[in-house]
Motif scaffolding. Structure first.
Motif, short mmCIF file in Angstrom:
data_model
loop_
_atom_site.label_atom_id
_atom_site.label_comp_id
_atom_site.label_asym_id
_atom_site.label_seq_id
_atom_site.Cartn_x
_atom_site.Cartn_y
_atom_site.Cartn_z
N LEU A 191 43.95 28.27 -23.15
CA LEU A 191 42.57 27.78 -23.25
C LEU A 191 42.47 26.31 -23.62
O LEU A 191 41.42 25.71 -23.44
CB LEU A 191 41.79 28.64 -24.25
CG LEU A 191 41.70 30.13 -23.93
CD1 LEU A 191 40.95 30.87 -25.02
CD2 LEU A 191 41.06 30.37 -22.57
N GLN A 204 39.38 24.14 -24.95
CA GLN A 204 38.25 25.02 -25.23
C GLN A 204 38.25 25.52 -26.67
O GLN A 204 37.22 25.96 -27.18
CB GLN A 204 38.25 26.21 -24.28
CG GLN A 204 38.03 25.83 -22.82
CD GLN A 204 38.11 27.03 -21.93
OE1 GLN A 204 37.31 27.95 -22.07
NE2 GLN A 204 39.07 27.05 -21.03
N TYR A 215 36.67 43.40 -27.12
CA TYR A 215 36.62 41.94 -27.06
C TYR A 215 37.51 41.41 -25.94
O TYR A 215 37.06 40.60 -25.10
CB TYR A 215 37.05 41.35 -28.41
CG TYR A 215 37.24 39.86 -28.37
CD1 TYR A 215 36.15 39.01 -28.36
CD2 TYR A 215 38.51 39.31 -28.30
CE1 TYR A 215 36.32 37.63 -28.31
CE2 TYR A 215 38.69 37.93 -28.25
CZ TYR A 215 37.60 37.10 -28.26
OH TYR A 215 37.77 35.75 -28.19
N GLU A 216 38.74 41.83 -25.92
CA GLU A 216 39.70 41.28 -24.98
C GLU A 216 39.39 41.65 -23.53
O GLU A 216 39.46 40.81 -22.63
CB GLU A 216 41.13 41.72 -25.33
CG GLU A 216 41.69 41.01 -26.53
CD GLU A 216 41.85 39.51 -26.31
OE1 GLU A 216 42.00 39.06 -25.16
OE2 GLU A 216 41.82 38.78 -27.31
N THR A 242 36.50 42.57 -22.26
CA THR A 242 35.26 41.91 -21.85
C THR A 242 35.54 40.44 -21.54
O THR A 242 35.08 39.91 -20.52
CB THR A 242 34.18 42.04 -22.94
OG1 THR A 242 33.91 43.42 -23.15
CG2 THR A 242 32.91 41.31 -22.54
N SER A 243 36.30 39.78 -22.41
CA SER A 243 36.63 38.38 -22.18
C SER A 243 37.40 38.20 -20.87
O SER A 243 37.12 37.29 -20.09
CB SER A 243 37.45 37.83 -23.35
OG SER A 243 36.69 37.85 -24.53
N TYR A 244 38.36 39.08 -20.63
CA TYR A 244 39.14 39.01 -19.40
C TYR A 244 38.27 39.27 -18.16
O TYR A 244 38.48 38.69 -17.10
CB TYR A 244 40.31 40.00 -19.45
CG TYR A 244 41.23 39.93 -18.28
CD1 TYR A 244 41.92 38.75 -17.98
CD2 TYR A 244 41.44 41.03 -17.46
CE1 TYR A 244 42.78 38.68 -16.89
CE2 TYR A 244 42.29 40.96 -16.38
CZ TYR A 244 42.96 39.79 -16.09
OH TYR A 244 43.81 39.71 -15.01
N THR A 245 37.27 40.11 -18.34
CA THR A 245 36.37 40.45 -17.23
C THR A 245 35.50 39.27 -16.82
O THR A 245 35.25 39.08 -15.63
CB THR A 245 35.47 41.64 -17.63
OG1 THR A 245 36.30 42.76 -17.91
CG2 THR A 245 34.48 41.99 -16.54
N MET A 302 35.73 35.76 -18.16
CA MET A 302 36.16 34.38 -18.38
C MET A 302 37.34 34.02 -17.47
O MET A 302 38.36 34.71 -17.46
CB MET A 302 36.53 34.16 -19.84
CG MET A 302 35.34 34.28 -20.75
SD MET A 302 35.79 33.79 -22.41
CE MET A 302 34.49 34.55 -23.35
N TRP A 338 40.97 33.45 -19.09
CA TRP A 338 41.53 34.51 -19.94
C TRP A 338 42.71 35.14 -19.21
O TRP A 338 42.64 35.39 -18.02
CB TRP A 338 40.48 35.57 -20.23
CG TRP A 338 40.54 36.06 -21.64
CD1 TRP A 338 41.10 37.22 -22.06
CD2 TRP A 338 40.04 35.42 -22.79
NE1 TRP A 338 40.99 37.33 -23.42
CE2 TRP A 338 40.33 36.23 -23.89
CE3 TRP A 338 39.37 34.22 -23.02
CZ2 TRP A 338 39.98 35.90 -25.19
CZ3 TRP A 338 39.02 33.89 -24.30
CH2 TRP A 338 39.31 34.72 -25.37
N VAL A 371 45.23 39.43 -23.54
CA VAL A 371 44.66 40.77 -23.71
C VAL A 371 45.68 41.70 -24.35
O VAL A 371 45.40 42.38 -25.34
CB VAL A 371 44.19 41.34 -22.35
CG1 VAL A 371 43.74 42.79 -22.49
CG2 VAL A 371 43.09 40.48 -21.74
#
Length: 133
Positions: A34, A37, A90-91, A93-96, A98, A101, A106
């Motif tokens: 990242l 970011q 969290y992981e 959803t973030s991978y989905t 962003m 990611w 994950v």
């Protein structure tokens, strides 16, 4: 009194283990993927809110029932399940959603959340049993 000891012991174990993992493994992993970011300084208020709320959730859903029933191994495996659900939410959803990611982020964080939550719940129960009886 037992609830206070359980909360404090669980929180100390959780924070100590997570501090080591965050500085040695997670920050370098996330920085690699990242980069710019990431913040240079963490935002303390959301961090405190997370840690207080998460440890309280561990107690309500996992540790207190295990302590009450005298089953510390139940705290270990149920804590691991809670950790997988929370960190996985969290992981994944973030991978989905962003772009940057990565699957390695994950996997490492999901496994860590499971291990951390299970060990913290179990240790809190064991410490409380040793101190309170």
């Amino acid at each position: 009194m037992a609830q206070i000891v359980l909360f404090l012991s669980t929180a100390v174990v959780f924070l100590a283990l997570d501090a080591v993992m965050l500085t040695r493994v997670m920050h370098p992993l996330f920085a690699r993927h990242l980069g710019a970011q990431l913040l240079t300084e963490i935002r303390m208020v959301p961090a405190v809110v997370f840690y207080l709320g998460y440890v309280l959730g561990i107690l309500v859903l996992v540790s207190w029932p295990a302590l009450r029933d005298g089953l510390p191994l139940r705290a270990l495996w149920r804590g691991a399940v809670l950790g997988a659900m929370a960190y996985g939410t969290y992981e994944l959803t973030s991978y989905t959603i962003m772009r940057d990611w990565q699957p390695s982020m994950v996997a490492v964080d999901l496994i860590w959340g499971s291990v951390l939550t299970g060990i913290s719940a179990w240790a809190g129960v064991q410490i409380t049993r040793a101190l309170i009886g």
